[in-house]
Write a protein that holds these residues in place. Structure first.
Motif, PDB file in Angstrom:
ATOM      1  N   UNK A 186     -12.249   1.971   9.617  1.00 35.16           N
ATOM      2  CA  UNK A 186     -11.894   0.823   8.920  1.00 35.16           C
ATOM      3  C   UNK A 186     -11.043  -0.291   9.368  1.00 35.16           C
ATOM      4  N   UNK A 187      -9.925   0.442   9.853  1.00 41.47           N
ATOM      5  CA  UNK A 187      -8.971  -0.346  10.526  1.00 41.47           C
ATOM      6  C   UNK A 187      -9.218  -0.956  11.633  1.00 41.47           C
ATOM      7  N   UNK A 228      -6.392  -6.944  10.461  1.00 34.50           N
ATOM      8  CA  UNK A 228      -5.446  -7.457   9.364  1.00 34.50           C
ATOM      9  C   UNK A 228      -5.178  -6.391   8.225  1.00 34.50           C
ATOM     10  N   UNK A 229      -6.037  -5.633   8.118  1.00 34.48           N
ATOM     11  CA  UNK A 229      -5.790  -4.561   6.997  1.00 34.48           C
ATOM     12  C   UNK A 229      -4.651  -3.571   7.533  1.00 34.48           C
ATOM     13  N   UNK A 230      -4.233  -3.037   6.473  1.00 37.13           N
ATOM     14  CA  UNK A 230      -3.369  -1.695   6.289  1.00 37.13           C
ATOM     15  C   UNK A 230      -4.129  -0.399   5.440  1.00 37.13           C
ATOM     16  N   UNK A 231      -3.698   0.632   6.136  1.00 35.03           N
ATOM     17  CA  UNK A 231      -4.514   1.757   5.548  1.00 35.03           C
ATOM     18  C   UNK A 231      -3.551   2.773   5.170  1.00 35.03           C
ATOM     19  N   UNK A 232      -3.836   3.773   4.254  1.00 30.75           N
ATOM     20  CA  UNK A 232      -3.200   4.874   3.919  1.00 30.75           C
ATOM     21  C   UNK A 232      -4.125   6.047   3.972  1.00 30.75           C
ATOM     22  N   UNK A 233      -3.645   7.154   4.617  1.00 28.73           N
ATOM     23  CA  UNK A 233      -4.209   8.522   4.607  1.00 28.73           C
ATOM     24  C   UNK A 233      -3.737   9.425   3.798  1.00 28.73           C
ATOM     25  N   UNK A 234      -4.286   9.891   2.634  1.00 28.58           N
ATOM     26  CA  UNK A 234      -3.769  11.199   1.690  1.00 28.58           C
ATOM     27  C   UNK A 234      -4.589  12.269   1.913  1.00 28.58           C
ATOM     28  N   UNK A 235      -3.834  13.427   2.310  1.00 29.52           N
ATOM     29  CA  UNK A 235      -4.655  14.830   2.064  1.00 29.52           C
ATOM     30  C   UNK A 235      -3.469  15.950   2.184  1.00 29.52           C
ATOM     31  N   UNK A 293     -15.084  -5.434   3.227  1.00 33.48           N
ATOM     32  CA  UNK A 293     -13.692  -5.531   2.934  1.00 33.48           C
ATOM     33  C   UNK A 293     -13.072  -7.020   3.225  1.00 33.48           C
ATOM     34  N   UNK A 294     -13.966  -8.020   2.945  1.00 31.83           N
ATOM     35  CA  UNK A 294     -13.452  -9.530   3.471  1.00 31.83           C
ATOM     36  C   UNK A 294     -12.380  -9.563   2.285  1.00 31.83           C
ATOM     37  N   UNK A 295     -11.216  -9.957   2.752  1.00 33.03           N
ATOM     38  CA  UNK A 295     -10.170 -10.309   1.886  1.00 33.03           C
ATOM     39  C   UNK A 295      -9.241  -9.412   1.472  1.00 33.03           C
ATOM     40  N   UNK A 296      -9.549  -8.133   1.852  1.00 33.44           N
ATOM     41  CA  UNK A 296      -8.803  -6.883   1.222  1.00 33.44           C
ATOM     42  C   UNK A 296      -7.676  -6.747   2.287  1.00 33.44           C
ATOM     43  N   UNK A 297      -6.614  -6.356   1.845  1.00 30.62           N
ATOM     44  CA  UNK A 297      -5.478  -6.244   2.406  1.00 30.62           C
ATOM     45  C   UNK A 297      -4.942  -4.896   2.805  1.00 30.62           C
ATOM     46  N   UNK A 298      -5.495  -3.964   1.876  1.00 29.56           N
ATOM     47  CA  UNK A 298      -5.125  -2.568   2.074  1.00 29.56           C
ATOM     48  C   UNK A 298      -6.053  -1.519   1.579  1.00 29.56           C
ATOM     49  N   UNK A 299      -6.444  -0.416   2.002  1.00 27.75           N
ATOM     50  CA  UNK A 299      -7.234   0.462   1.779  1.00 27.75           C
ATOM     51  C   UNK A 299      -6.625   1.965   1.784  1.00 27.75           C
ATOM     52  N   UNK A 300      -6.953   2.761   0.822  1.00 28.83           N
ATOM     53  CA  UNK A 300      -6.353   4.341   1.063  1.00 28.83           C
ATOM     54  C   UNK A 300      -7.607   5.117   0.786  1.00 28.83           C
ATOM     55  N   UNK A 352      -5.620  -1.934  -2.575  1.00 27.89           N
ATOM     56  CA  UNK A 352      -6.832  -2.939  -2.819  1.00 27.89           C
ATOM     57  C   UNK A 352      -8.100  -2.035  -3.241  1.00 27.89           C
ATOM     58  N   UNK A 353      -8.334  -1.320  -2.292  1.00 26.27           N
ATOM     59  CA  UNK A 353      -9.622  -0.245  -2.037  1.00 26.27           C
ATOM     60  C   UNK A 353      -9.345   1.132  -1.960  1.00 26.27           C
ATOM     61  N   UNK A 354      -9.891   2.131  -2.979  1.00 30.46           N
ATOM     62  CA  UNK A 354      -9.438   3.477  -2.602  1.00 30.46           C
ATOM     63  C   UNK A 354     -10.800   3.929  -2.390  1.00 30.46           C
ATOM     64  N   UNK A 355     -11.038   4.871  -1.063  1.00 31.88           N
ATOM     65  CA  UNK A 355     -12.081   5.802  -0.807  1.00 31.88           C
ATOM     66  C   UNK A 355     -12.035   6.995  -1.133  1.00 31.88           C
ATOM     67  N   UNK A 356     -13.093   7.503  -1.981  1.00 32.54           N
ATOM     68  CA  UNK A 356     -13.215   8.872  -2.082  1.00 32.54           C
ATOM     69  C   UNK A 356     -14.315   9.611  -1.541  1.00 32.54           C
TER      70      UNK A 356
END
Length: 358
Positions: free
Chosen positions: A207-208, A213-220, A187-194, A258-262
């Motif tokens: 991951x955080x 330096x990264x921001x994350x979102x959790x959806x459920x 995740x080099x250079x990635x600023x946000x992950x969901x 920037x990145x979605x994880x499923x």
């Protein structure tokens, strides 16, 4: 001059103990049809807390029975059945000790499978398994016919204890794979992950922690994220860098990243899987990465477990564990461009995808 004693004469090397011969086919089939007894025995030991009561010292059935409030003679019968399967070991003096498997039933074991064992043997499972022939015949779940509602609605509205066990089992699974996912992803250079359908957020938390330096979102679903990992909630160590979104990814994904994880959620019926992937495709910017992580039924050392879970998914939601090709087909159909496919650990694979410009 220093001298050493001569080595004693070599004794003949003992031959390695041979594995017991496989039982003949009639006995093996008898063992298979009594598989429910094995599952029930593991469930009973987990619910009674037998593994938790047994520490590092051998204990008799009488001592264990007093600790877990059962009758000694019936507990001994349960332990006898479990020792035949390698869960617990009986010493010549009649005491019992742990095995590698029995320790996994302890609540405090770092690799505990207690809640996984309970989830796979919840009361509703005993009702749906005998209907497997009907599910195979019709190709659809039997759960809704038996309980008159969709599976997750039943859990959350009618079976809160089973819903609790499910959430603990998913948390256990996520905790044990979150570090592997964090180590796998660059995740080099990635600023946000969901993390979409991310349960209580163990993966996004890992991951955080690795990428400060990264921001994350959790959806459920609302009932899931309200019990999110304490690190992600108000006052938690990661709360300032995470957004918690209550929602159903089959209906909408109001998240840009920037990145979605499923991970381990594309196992529903085909319509639900297609809707979830379409919503990711709709939400994501061109060039965004989509990482899908799943068990595969055709490329894993855990085939017996995974194929059994595949049948249970058929029964409860009409879903399926994927083959490598069926996963590729679903992702391609959703308009994602598939890159590398690689193992996360012994039982998970990651499909690296990107969202095209058009």
């Amino acid at each position: 001059m220093t001298t050493v004693d001569p080595a004693p004469p070599a004794s003949p090397t003992p031959s390695a103990p041979s594995s017991p011969p496989a039982p003949p086919a009639p006995m093996r089939l008898r063992e298979l049809v009594f598989g429910a007894a094995c599952a029930a025995a593991v469930r009973a030991a987990a619910r009674l807390g037998v593994a938790d009561a047994l520490d590092d010292s051998p204990r008799s059935a009488e001592d264990l029975a007093a600790a877990v409030k059962t009758r000694p003679h019936t507990l001994r019968r349960l332990l006898r059945a479990l020792t035949c399967q390698g869960v617990f070991e009986e010493r010549p003096d009649g005491t019992f000790v742990h095995t590698e498997m029995s320790r996994l039933l302890r609540e405090d074991d770092p690799h505990s499978l207690r809640y996984i064992a309970l989830w796979c043997t919840e009361p509703w499972t005993w009702s749906v398994w005998p209907q497997l022939d009907e599910a195979v015949r019709s190709g659809r779940n039997v759960f809704e016919d038996m309980y008159d509602r969709e599976f997750f609605s039943y859990l959350n509205e009618e079976a809160p204890e089973s819903a609790y066990v499910f959430n603990r089992a998913m948390t256990t699974s996520s905790e044990q794979s979150a570090r592997d996912v964090a180590n796998l992803l660059d995740l080099t250079g990635v600023s946000s992950v969901a993390d979409i359908g991310g349960g209580q957020g163990r993966v996004v938390a890992s991951l955080l922690e690795k990428h400060p330096a990264m921001h994350g979102t959790l959806l459920d679903l609302p009932g899931v994220v309200e019990n999110a990992d304490p690190r992600l909630r108000d006052g938690g160590s990661l709360a300032a860098r995470v957004s918690i979104v209550a929602g159903d990814c089959r209906e909408d994904i109001p998240v840009q990243a920037d990145v979605y994880i499923i991970k381990n959620i594309l196992e529903w019926d085909d319509d639900s899987t297609r809707r979830a992937l379409a919503n990711v495709r709709k939400a994501a910017r061109p060039g965004a990465r989509v990482v899908v992580i799943e068990n595969l039924v055709d490329d894993t050392p855990s085939m017996k477990f995974t194929t059994a879970m595949d049948l249970l998914l058929l029964l409860n939601v009409g879903g399926a564990k994927h083959t490598r090709q069926s996963m590729v087909d679903r992702l391609t159909e959703a308009g994602l461009v598939i890159g590398e496919i690689r193992p996360v650990n012994a039982y998970l694979h990651a499909f690296e995808c990107t969202v095209p410009d058009n």
